[in-house]
Design a protein around this motif. Structure first.
Motif, PDB file in Angstrom:
ATOM      1  N   PRO A 262       5.106  46.764  47.729  1.00 43.70           N
ATOM      2  CA  PRO A 262       5.041  45.740  46.686  1.00 43.70           C
ATOM      3  C   PRO A 262       5.338  44.354  47.266  1.00 43.70           C
ATOM      4  O   PRO A 262       6.086  44.211  48.238  1.00 43.70           O
ATOM      5  N   ARG A 263       4.755  43.345  46.649  1.00 44.76           N
ATOM      6  CA  ARG A 263       4.954  41.977  47.116  1.00 44.76           C
ATOM      7  C   ARG A 263       6.433  41.602  47.112  1.00 44.76           C
ATOM      8  O   ARG A 263       6.937  40.982  48.057  1.00 44.76           O
ATOM      9  N   ALA A 264       7.160  41.998  46.048  1.00 49.65           N
ATOM     10  CA  ALA A 264       8.582  41.657  45.955  1.00 49.65           C
ATOM     11  C   ALA A 264       9.375  42.267  47.109  1.00 49.65           C
ATOM     12  O   ALA A 264      10.339  41.669  47.594  1.00 49.65           O
ATOM     13  N   SER A 265       8.987  43.456  47.539  1.00 50.35           N
ATOM     14  CA  SER A 265       9.678  44.099  48.664  1.00 50.35           C
ATOM     15  C   SER A 265       9.426  43.337  49.958  1.00 50.35           C
ATOM     16  O   SER A 265      10.335  43.139  50.773  1.00 50.35           O
ATOM     17  N   LEU A 266       8.200  42.901  50.152  1.00 47.89           N
ATOM     18  CA  LEU A 266       7.860  42.187  51.380  1.00 47.89           C
ATOM     19  C   LEU A 266       8.531  40.821  51.449  1.00 47.89           C
ATOM     20  O   LEU A 266       8.825  40.331  52.539  1.00 47.89           O
ATOM     21  N   LEU A 267       8.786  40.211  50.298  1.00 44.88           N
ATOM     22  CA  LEU A 267       9.469  38.917  50.314  1.00 44.88           C
ATOM     23  C   LEU A 267      10.831  39.008  50.981  1.00 44.88           C
ATOM     24  O   LEU A 267      11.307  38.046  51.595  1.00 44.88           O
ATOM     25  N   ALA A 268      11.488  40.162  50.862  1.00 40.62           N
ATOM     26  CA  ALA A 268      12.818  40.354  51.452  1.00 40.62           C
ATOM     27  C   ALA A 268      12.764  41.046  52.803  1.00 40.62           C
ATOM     28  O   ALA A 268      13.807  41.359  53.385  1.00 40.62           O
ATOM     29  N   SER A 269      11.560  41.301  53.321  1.00 43.21           N
ATOM     30  CA  SER A 269      11.435  41.984  54.610  1.00 43.21           C
ATOM     31  C   SER A 269      11.705  41.020  55.758  1.00 43.21           C
ATOM     32  O   SER A 269      11.582  39.802  55.608  1.00 43.21           O
ATOM     33  N   PRO A 270      12.065  41.543  56.930  1.00 44.44           N
ATOM     34  CA  PRO A 270      12.426  40.673  58.057  1.00 44.44           C
ATOM     35  C   PRO A 270      11.223  39.926  58.629  1.00 44.44           C
ATOM     36  O   PRO A 270      10.123  40.465  58.732  1.00 44.44           O
ATOM     37  N   ALA A 271      11.471  38.684  58.999  1.00 48.27           N
ATOM     38  CA  ALA A 271      10.429  37.848  59.597  1.00 48.27           C
ATOM     39  C   ALA A 271      11.028  36.987  60.703  1.00 48.27           C
ATOM     40  O   ALA A 271      12.228  36.708  60.706  1.00 48.27           O
ATOM     41  N   VAL A 272      10.163  36.576  61.630  1.00 45.48           N
ATOM     42  CA  VAL A 272      10.577  35.756  62.767  1.00 45.48           C
ATOM     43  C   VAL A 272       9.989  34.359  62.593  1.00 45.48           C
ATOM     44  O   VAL A 272       8.792  34.204  62.317  1.00 45.48           O
ATOM     45  N   TRP A 273      10.834  33.355  62.759  1.00 44.57           N
ATOM     46  CA  TRP A 273      10.414  31.974  62.529  1.00 44.57           C
ATOM     47  C   TRP A 273      10.788  31.091  63.720  1.00 44.57           C
ATOM     48  O   TRP A 273      11.766  31.342  64.413  1.00 44.57           O
ATOM     49  N   ARG A 274      10.007  30.048  63.914  1.00 45.13           N
ATOM     50  CA  ARG A 274      10.403  28.963  64.819  1.00 45.13           C
ATOM     51  C   ARG A 274      10.310  27.688  64.000  1.00 45.13           C
ATOM     52  O   ARG A 274       9.212  27.232  63.657  1.00 45.13           O
ATOM     53  N   GLY A 275      11.491  27.178  63.640  1.00 42.84           N
ATOM     54  CA  GLY A 275      11.512  26.069  62.711  1.00 42.84           C
ATOM     55  C   GLY A 275      10.928  26.528  61.380  1.00 42.84           C
ATOM     56  O   GLY A 275      11.315  27.550  60.825  1.00 42.84           O
TER      57      GLY A 275
END
Length: 424
Positions: free
Chosen positions: A379-392
């Motif tokens: 679900p979209r709501a689940s993916l919103l809280a999933s881990p992500a990698v950012w640079r700035g």
């Protein structure tokens, strides 16, 4: 038992406590040492039984008393004399909320952060038999059930850290007698005699309770009975969860049977553990709040509690997922040469091409940069809280949402294998 005999017996009791929990050689052990008699005794006993190179000492300076600087300096000196590495962590109260509760939370946060930085997975604490008795009396006064009256176990897990309490079988007076016999000094915090604090009032009340027959021996027997009952209930909850709760990445899916919190203990215990696991919280939500939240979800409402979202699905199933806004970002400015990945939100392990100045946080609005997120099946709501990698502000990777770029993400420990372990 005469004081001298009791003091001499301290070493035997300490060794007995380590019989089932003796660490392997070269494994780092953290020691939480405040400077009081209990923790100082822990430090000296540990140094006598383990290679000093294994032991790392932490003292938290709460900044509440000017005398604390002198006391911490004494801990540092003794640690140095024993050949132990000593670290001081500072914590400051913002003046909000209950001071003791804030200090406990701040102290644990400092211990956890320090342990992670030092690659320590087991921390020893100096809780004693007296602490055990005071804990069960305070919880009895609050109307606690089995979970509260079981007090403390010798070995528990908190936020992925093992906590060992090798002095639970030792009385506070016996430890001080042992320290005196060995010419070891310690410091007494004057707040330990301040009746404004609940634990102090409980300690003072215990003398009167003993006169009425509620003795140390009786209370310890009660704790033993409660711990046995708690273990049985945890095992029943584990079996119930295996049958009625399914894990989907970082989410949990509840069959209708698991949503009936009417009278049976297992569904209640499983639901409380689920909110703590998904919400990444040490303490479970209040029972009344839990009942109301689940009741609303069963009626078809989407509700939030404790950093979690409860959303109805087809067939009477309910999904429990992490609230993206309740997660915290972590940043690693210098990637270690031998590191392969990083831990995030205390549940996820992200592995990929580490680099300086990367930030690890929830995907959130970055989902707009993941064109294939629907193919994940989540679900979209689940993916919103999933881990992500950012640079700035630039999204580098979101493995669960179909944007890998060489990164992967996995749950470090699943719900069924960790949620029903013995926890404080």
């Amino acid at each position: 038992m005469p004081v001298k005999a009791a003091a001499a017996d301290i070493v035997d009791r300490f060794q007995a406590a380590l019989t089932d929990h003796s660490p392997s050689a070269n494994v780092r052990i953290g020691l939480a040492v405040s400077g009081g008699g209990d923790s100082v005794a822990l430090m000296h006993l540990a140094a006598r039984h383990l290679d000093p190179k294994q032991l790392y000492v932490l003292t938290v300076d709460h900044g509440l008393r000017s005398e604390a600087k002198t006391e911490i300096a004494e801990v540092s000196k003794q640690a140095g004399d024993l050949g132990l590495h000593h670290t001081i962590a500072e914590w400051g109260w913002d003046g909000k909320g209950n001071l003791q509760a804030a200090a406990r939370a701040g102290r644990w946060g400092a211990i956890y952060d320090w342990a992670m930085m030092q690659n320590i997975r087991t921390v020893w604490m100096g809780h004693t038999e007296d602490d055990q008795i005071e804990t069960v009396l305070m919880r009895l006064a609050r109307g606690s059930g089995i979970d509260g009256l079981r007090a403390m176990y010798p070995l528990t897990t908190r936020d992925g850290l093992q906590i060992l309490r090798p002095l639970l079988g030792c009385a506070r007076d016996d430890l001080r007698a042992w320290l005196t016999d060995h010419d070891i000094t310690w410091c007494d915090d004057p707040s330990n005699d301040d009746p404004r604090f609940e634990r102090v009032r409980t300690r003072q009340m215990f003398a009167q309770l003993q006169a009425l027959g509620l003795t140390r021996k009786r209370l310890l027997q009660t704790i033993d009975h409660m711990q046995a009952a708690h273990t049985s209930l945890q095992m029943a909850a584990y079996e119930f969860a295996r049958q009625h709760v399914r894990q989907d990445a970082g989410d949990l899916l509840f069959a209708p049977e698991a949503l009936d919190l009417g009278k049976a203990d297992a569904p209640r215990r499983v639901m409380a553990a689920a909110f703590a696991w998904v919400g990444n919280r040490t303490y479970r939500p209040r029972f009344e709040q839990l009942l109301e939240t689940v009741a609303q979800a069963r009626k078809g409402a989407t509700v939030t509690l404790g950093g979690c979202i409860m959303a109805p699905c087809d067939g009477g199933v309910v999904r429990l997922l992490r609230e993206a806004a309740a997660t915290t970002a972590t940043r690693h400015d210098a990637a270690k040469a031998d590191a392969k990945g990083v831990f995030w939100d205390q549940r996820w392990y992200l592995e990929g091409p580490l680099a300086d100045e990367l930030t690890y946080k929830a995907l959130g609005d970055g989902i707009k940069d993941c064109p294939h997120w629907r193919q994940s099946g989540m679900p979209r709501a689940s993916l919103l809280a999933s881990p992500a990698v950012w640079r700035g502000g630039a999204l580098i990777a979101a493995p669960l949402a179909g944007l890998s770029n060489g990164w992967s993400a996995r749950i470090v420990a699943d719900f069924h294998s960790t949620a029903f372990a013995i926890e404080d």
